[in-house]
Design a protein around this motif. Structure first.
Motif, PDB file in Angstrom:
ATOM      1  N   UNK A   1       5.307  -9.866   2.877  1.00 46.53           N
ATOM      2  CA  UNK A   1       5.726 -10.806   3.925  1.00 46.53           C
ATOM      3  C   UNK A   1       4.975 -12.124   3.898  1.00 46.53           C
ATOM      4  N   UNK A   2       3.671 -12.066   3.647  1.00 49.01           N
ATOM      5  CA  UNK A   2       2.837 -13.219   3.978  1.00 49.01           C
ATOM      6  C   UNK A   2       2.180 -13.934   2.793  1.00 49.01           C
TER       7      UNK A   2
ATOM      8  N   UNK B   1      14.443  -8.982   6.997  1.00 49.36           N
ATOM      9  CA  UNK B   1      14.380  -7.641   6.412  1.00 49.36           C
ATOM     10  C   UNK B   1      12.938  -7.261   6.087  1.00 49.36           C
ATOM     11  N   UNK B   2      12.175  -8.196   5.554  1.00 51.10           N
ATOM     12  CA  UNK B   2      10.770  -7.918   5.215  1.00 51.10           C
ATOM     13  C   UNK B   2       9.952  -7.612   6.472  1.00 51.10           C
ATOM     14  N   UNK B   3      10.219  -8.360   7.545  1.00 49.49           N
ATOM     15  CA  UNK B   3       9.505  -8.104   8.803  1.00 49.49           C
ATOM     16  C   UNK B   3       9.862  -6.719   9.349  1.00 49.49           C
TER      17      UNK B   3
ATOM     18  N   UNK C   1      -1.707   2.297   3.662  1.00 51.85           N
ATOM     19  CA  UNK C   1      -1.762   1.486   2.439  1.00 51.85           C
ATOM     20  C   UNK C   1      -0.432   0.766   2.213  1.00 51.85           C
ATOM     21  N   UNK C   2       0.673   1.475   2.443  1.00 53.81           N
ATOM     22  CA  UNK C   2       1.994   0.853   2.291  1.00 53.81           C
ATOM     23  C   UNK C   2       2.177  -0.263   3.319  1.00 53.81           C
ATOM     24  N   UNK C   3       1.660  -0.075   4.517  1.00 58.16           N
ATOM     25  CA  UNK C   3       1.733  -1.121   5.544  1.00 58.16           C
ATOM     26  C   UNK C   3       1.038  -2.388   5.074  1.00 58.16           C
TER      27      UNK C   3
ATOM     28  N   UNK D   1       1.260 -11.043  -6.189  1.00 65.29           N
ATOM     29  CA  UNK D   1       0.838 -10.255  -5.029  1.00 65.29           C
ATOM     30  C   UNK D   1       2.052  -9.763  -4.235  1.00 65.29           C
ATOM     31  N   UNK D   2       3.116 -10.584  -4.180  1.00 70.11           N
ATOM     32  CA  UNK D   2       4.347 -10.136  -3.515  1.00 70.11           C
ATOM     33  C   UNK D   2       4.943  -8.944  -4.252  1.00 70.11           C
TER      34      UNK D   2
END
Length: 527
Positions: free
Chosen positions: A392-393, A464-466, A383-385, A399-400
């Motif tokens: 990221x997207x 960093x987000x990636x 879920x965290x993934x 939503x971010x």
């Protein structure tokens, strides 16, 4: 397993063999483990709990009375660990608050130097991991922990006296040295005081309640920021370190006089309660610990693939953690567009998730997944993934923000993995070594995490987000592999015991022989 090893097992009689080599070094038990290895347990090598074994011989626990004992333990030990854990996270996140309250300007600190503020802390943590774990094994557990907390509080207040980046970084290294005692001590305390079936819920409580530290720290920082008066008033970021240091110091002194070194010395338990505590420890097949460093257990830990899974999971969780701890407020201000005060306040929802979510996962795990904690950990980490994908997207702020806050759900997973170390690693030396590997991975990740925030990518910090997304995806795979290994080890033990049939009998008091999880034929891994 070879056929000759299997024959050795079939010929083994798993009964307590009380013989002696000499009067000074008696053999209290002879065991053949399920990998065919014959082990003699000498009195000096047994667990501390073995000296109380005569008191519990033939004891049958009364379930109602045991519940009363458990309540005493919960109310006496858990609040102290919760308080220390809250302070631990509050103290670490002071950097995130101070970074937007004038820390960098006051110390003439560049963006690159600030990146090393987070990493330097974990260099101290990393360097002192082995000495810290060894001291926790050799010295009285609670006193060692408490003195480390007291030193930690003093060093935290010293941050306010710093006048340049070099002095501040030195304080961060020393703070990391003393925090290196904390998590290993909490894991050892959990394995001492509670049954294996109780570990996950208790770990979720003390690990999750670090969120209270986030709320308290953010509230203190917000109050100092908005109520600061005049250009020449004492810098608010310095006040943050002084206040949090005082709170830590107070808790250190409380834990010093409150927590006993072993359960049988507990001031809040009567004699009958202490006997129940010893008997409850039998289920764990671990006892209270052994102060002797055993090289055979060290070798087993080094050769066990699960040790490296714990290391890499600690790494995968800590890379995002190191980033969020030091750059979370900057991300909220720069990428999300919140004001300084609002960015400080927006740390509070994450703290609330830290408190509520692990506890909720613990309840769901117990009632729906029948206490299969690794299944719960896999689901939550996935879920965290997904949340990291949103961060990221997706272009929308709302939503971010959901993706950003989903990071705090991972607290339940890290709590679960800590409880797995408590429950599934037996043998005091092996537990110390595996614990060290897990926390070295955790340190390394927290060193790497702040470095993923490249100043050139501000305010969005896409790299960093990636890295956060890749870390949580990899962590999910590691937990799945760990589940498969433990599942098949349990099946192998059950199968080989069944093959022995009547030749197998449980050695008396094998639970207190300080055997590892792989040496002890009675040990079963908690899934």
């Amino acid at each position: 397993m070879t056929s000759s090893s299997r024959e050795d097992i079939k010929d083994a009689n798993y009964t307590l063999d009380v013989t002696s080599v000499n009067d000074l070094d008696p053999v209290i038990s002879t065991v053949v483990s399920l990998n065919g290895k014959r082990i003699e347990v000498h009195e000096k090598d047994a667990d501390i709990a073995m000296q109380y074994i005569d008191d519990v011989t033939g004891l049958v626990l009364d379930p109602e009375y045991e519940k009363k004992v458990l309540r005493k333990i919960d109310w006496a030990i858990l609040p102290i660990i919760v308080g220390l854990m809250s302070c631990q996270l509050m103290d670490k996140t002071t950097n995130s608050y101070a970074s937007i309250m004038g820390l960098q300007k006051s110390l003439n600190m560049s963006a690159k130097e600030y990146s090393w503020v987070g990493s330097s802390f974990y260099f101290g943590y990393l360097i002192f991991q082995y000495p810290a774990n060894r001291m926790l094994q050799r010295l009285p557990l609670s006193k060692t922990l408490s003195l480390a907390v007291i030193a930690w509080g003093v060093i935290l207040m010293c941050h306010a006296a710093c006048t340049n980046a070099a002095g501040f970084l030195a304080c961060r290294v020393m703070l990391g040295v003393f925090e290196g005692f904390m998590n290993p001590a909490y894991i050892l305390l959990t394995s001492q005081w509670w049954r294996k079936s109780e570990h996950f819920m208790r770990t979720c409580i003390w690990w999750g309640m670090q969120g209270f530290g986030t709320i308290l720290g953010a509230g203190i920082a917000y109050g100092l920021q908005v109520h600061r008066t005049g250009p020449h008033s004492f810098p608010s970021w310095k006040c943050v370190y002084i206040i949090t240091g005082c709170i830590t110091l107070l808790l250190g002194f409380i834990s010093l006089i409150h927590i006993p070194d072993v359960p049988t010395k507990a001031w809040f338990l009567n004699e009958k309660d202490k006997i129940y505590v010893v008997e409850r420890a039998r289920e764990n097949q671990q006892g209270f610990g052994n102060q002797k460093f055993k090289w055979n257990q060290f070798r087993e830990a080094i050769l066990d693939p699960c040790t490296y899974i714990f290391f890499f999971y600690g790494l995968s969780y800590a890379i995002p953690n190191g980033g969020f701890t030091n750059f979370g407020s900057m991300l909220l201000k720069g990428d999300f567009g919140f004001s300084t005060a609002d960015a400080l306040l927006m740390n509070m929802p994450g703290g609330g998730i830290d408190i509520v979510f692990p506890f909720a996962v613990g309840i769901i795990n117990y009632h729906i997944f029948h206490n299969q904690r690794l299944i719960s950990c896999i689901i939550v980490n996935l879920i965290v993934t997904v949340g990291m994908c949103l961060l990221n997207f997706t272009p929308h702020k709302s939503s971010k923000l959901v993706g950003y806050l989903s990071f705090y759900m991972a607290t339940a997973v890290s709590a679960g993995m800590c409880s797995v170390v408590s429950s599934n690693v037996a043998g005091n030396t092996k537990k110390i070594v595996v614990n060290m590997f897990y926390l070295v991975g955790y340190c390394t990740g927290n060193i790497i995490g702040p470095q993923t925030f490249n100043p050139a990518q501000a305010p969005g910090y896409s790299g960093a987000k990636a890295a956060m997304l890749a870390s949580f995806a990899g962590g999910s795979c590691l937990i799945m592999i760990l589940y498969v290994i433990y599942f098949y080890r349990n099946k192998k033990k059950d199968r080989l015991v069944a093959e022995l049939g009547d030749k197998y009998s449980v050695p008396d008091n094998i639970a207190f022989a300080d055997l590892t999880d792989m040496e002890n034929p009675e040990f079963r891994y908690s899934l």
